[in-house]
Design an enzyme around this catalytic site. Structure first.
Site, PDB file in Angstrom:
ATOM      1  CG  ASN A  63      -4.439   0.044  17.202  1.00  0.00           C
ATOM      2  OD1 ASN A  63      -4.678   1.101  16.640  1.00  0.00           O
ATOM      3  ND2 ASN A  63      -4.833  -1.116  16.711  1.00  0.00           N
TER       4      ASN A  63
ATOM      5  CG  ASP B 119      -3.691  -8.785  16.535  1.00  0.00           C
ATOM      6  OD1 ASP B 119      -3.782  -8.235  17.644  1.00  0.00           O
ATOM      7  OD2 ASP B 119      -2.649  -8.817  15.852  1.00  0.00           O
TER       8      ASP B 119
ATOM      9  CE  LYS C 293     -14.201   1.640  37.757  1.00  0.00           C
ATOM     10  NZ  LYS C 293     -13.987   2.603  38.796  1.00  0.00           N
TER      11      LYS C 293
ATOM     12  CG  PHE D 157      -1.621  -0.739   4.440  1.00  0.00           C
ATOM     13  CD1 PHE D 157      -2.620  -1.120   3.547  1.00  0.00           C
ATOM     14  CD2 PHE D 157      -0.877   0.397   4.161  1.00  0.00           C
ATOM     15  CE1 PHE D 157      -2.871  -0.380   2.400  1.00  0.00           C
ATOM     16  CE2 PHE D 157      -1.117   1.147   3.015  1.00  0.00           C
ATOM     17  CZ  PHE D 157      -2.119   0.756   2.134  1.00  0.00           C
TER      18      PHE D 157
ATOM     19  CE  LYS E  46       1.424  -9.675   9.155  1.00  0.00           C
ATOM     20  NZ  LYS E  46       1.309  -8.307   9.634  1.00  0.00           N
TER      21      LYS E  46
ATOM     22  CE  LYS F  45      -2.930 -12.301   7.530  1.00  0.00           C
ATOM     23  NZ  LYS F  45      -3.110 -11.273   8.525  1.00  0.00           N
TER      24      LYS F  45
END
Ligand SMILES: Cc1cc2nc3c(=O)[nH]c(=O)nc-3n(C[C@H](O)[C@H](O)[C@H](O)COP(=O)(O)O)c2cc1C
Length: 399
Positions: A207, A276, A286, A319, A333, A337
């Site tokens: 990302n 995730d 490949k 975060f 969250k 968590k």
């Protein structure tokens, strides 16, 4: 950026090293941070850089001769906050350790009572002499701060230890000696950057996380005296100086390293953006593009969920980078968590979130059953890091 050295007076000693030209980079960083710089050169330094250019870049008169302005050694020593010598020759270090005061720089050094930072630069043969080693050891024992020297290619063309540290590292040492060590008792574990999950021999998914927020947290925590372990995914920005730097690639590796280091940590700041999900299967070659139409994916481990299962866990901050500010989701969250705080930022806004140098966040935490939300201004990531660390300190210690 805040003018971190506004109203600070820096005594800058320059000695006769081939690395003297690098002092201009340090002068720029110090001046950009608002410092008032008072340069003192040794006579030998004038062979390497001209007093005129030093004077102009510092914006203050350069002093070289002890009798140029009688009593300048006492006046300078009295009015300045920090004495930085960069670059420092072997000669200067040995003289200082012996208490020799035979020119303006060494005399001012002896009269100075504040923090002294020395950035040595020399050929490795000079650096390895027992005389110099002893001098450095002695000066460290009386509280003198050393930055470098580093290993690498030296001006003479040889490889070895003796290179002057990067200007940013020397600048950080100046900031550090002037910063209150309010996190001295903490061991802060910080995660930063993205993770990377491989699909085949040449392809992977990742990302846009740059690691900037996590690196800023690690840098400021270190500056405020904490012991810092930084676990970073792939990032091409220069990592800050920390006690332990661990490079990882995948989410699973990040989880392993978090678990390996969490027992000694008092605070965990999960500022990374671990993937995730990942390709369900890793191909060794490949793969053909026809196959790309249907790539099965599977979930990666949820690091914070694993941390929440621990019996003894540090003060934990999650975060959450979201498209839009979904505060209710962040609160869920926080609960699910078992976080002590969650820092939410909107990646769709201009100048916030991944890759940007600035950020604007909402810190969400609970006191009893009540949720609290605090939104920051749009600020450089280092300033946001400072605010987050102060909030963590306040919540952890109630002050
Ligand atoms: C071309 C050249 C490069 C030098 N570079 C260094 C150096 O990087 N580090 C060092 O300790 N001495 C270096 N020296 C030796 C010092 O200049 C010498 O020891 C001098 O007496 C240092 O004086 P000062 O400490 O008063 O500035 C160099 C000398 C020359 C001629």
């Amino acid at each position: 950026m805040k003018q971190l050295l506004k109203d600070k007076k820096i005594l800058l000693g320059i000695t006769g090293s081939i690395a003297a030209y690098k002092v201009y980079d340090i002068i720029k960083l110090l001046r950009d941070a608002g410092a008032d710089i008072f340069p003192v050169m040794t006579q030998k330094a004038t062979y390497f850089v001209t007093p005129l250019s030093i004077e102009i870049s510092c914006g203050n008169r350069v002093l070289i001769d002890m009798f140029q302005e009688p009593l300048s050694h006492i006046e300078l020593a009295k009015k300045c906050d920090v004495f930085l010598i960069s670059p420092a020759t072997a000669n200067l270090i040995n003289k200082y350790a012996c208490g020799i005061a035979d020119d303006l720089l060494t005399t001012t050094l002896l009269a100075f009572r504040g923090p002294v930072i020395i950035a040595p630069a020399m050929n490795w043969r000079m650096y390895e002499t027992p005389q110099l080693k002893k001098s450095i050891e002695f000066l460290k024992s009386i509280g003198v701060e050393f930055v470098g020297p580093e290993q690498g290619l030296l001006a003479c063309g040889e490889e070895g230890t003796g290179r002057l540290s990067r200007a940013e590292k020397i600048f950080e040492a100046v900031l550090s000696v002037l910063t209150e060590k309010d996190l001295e008792k903490e061991h802060i574990l910080v995660t930063a950057g993205p993770t990377r999950e491989h699909l085949d021999a040449i392809r992977f998914i990742t990302n846009k996380s740059s690691g900037k927020m996590g690196y800023a947290l690690a840098r400021i925590a270190k500056r405020r005296g904490a012991k810092v372990t930084l676990i970073s995914g792939p990032s091409n920005i220069e990592p800050p100086e920390v006690d332990k730097f661990i490079r990882i690639e995948t989410t699973e590796e990040m989880l392993d390293k978090v678990m390996e280091n969490i027992n000694s940590a008092t605070i965990l700041l999960m500022a990374s953006a671990p993937l995730d999900f990942k390709p369900a299967k890793l191909f060794n070659t490949k793969i053909d593009k026809k196959l790309l139409k249907s790539i099965p994916l599977k979930l990666c481990p949820d690091i914070l969920k694993e941390v929440s299962k621990l019996k003894r866990k540090p003060f934990t901050v999650g975060f959450s980078a979201e498209a839009g500010l979904n505060i209710e989701r962040a609160k869920v969250k926080l609960k699910e968590k078992a976080l002590d705080m969650i820092v939410l930022n909107d990646i769709m806004q201009k100048n916030t979130g991944m890759q940007s140098d600035t950020n604007q966040v909402i810190m969400i935490y609970k006191k009893g059953k009540k949720f609290f939300e605090e939104k920051t201004e749009l600020l450089p990531k280092e300033d946001i890091a400072g605010l987050i660390l102060s909030k963590v300190k306040e919540l952890k210690f109630g002050k």
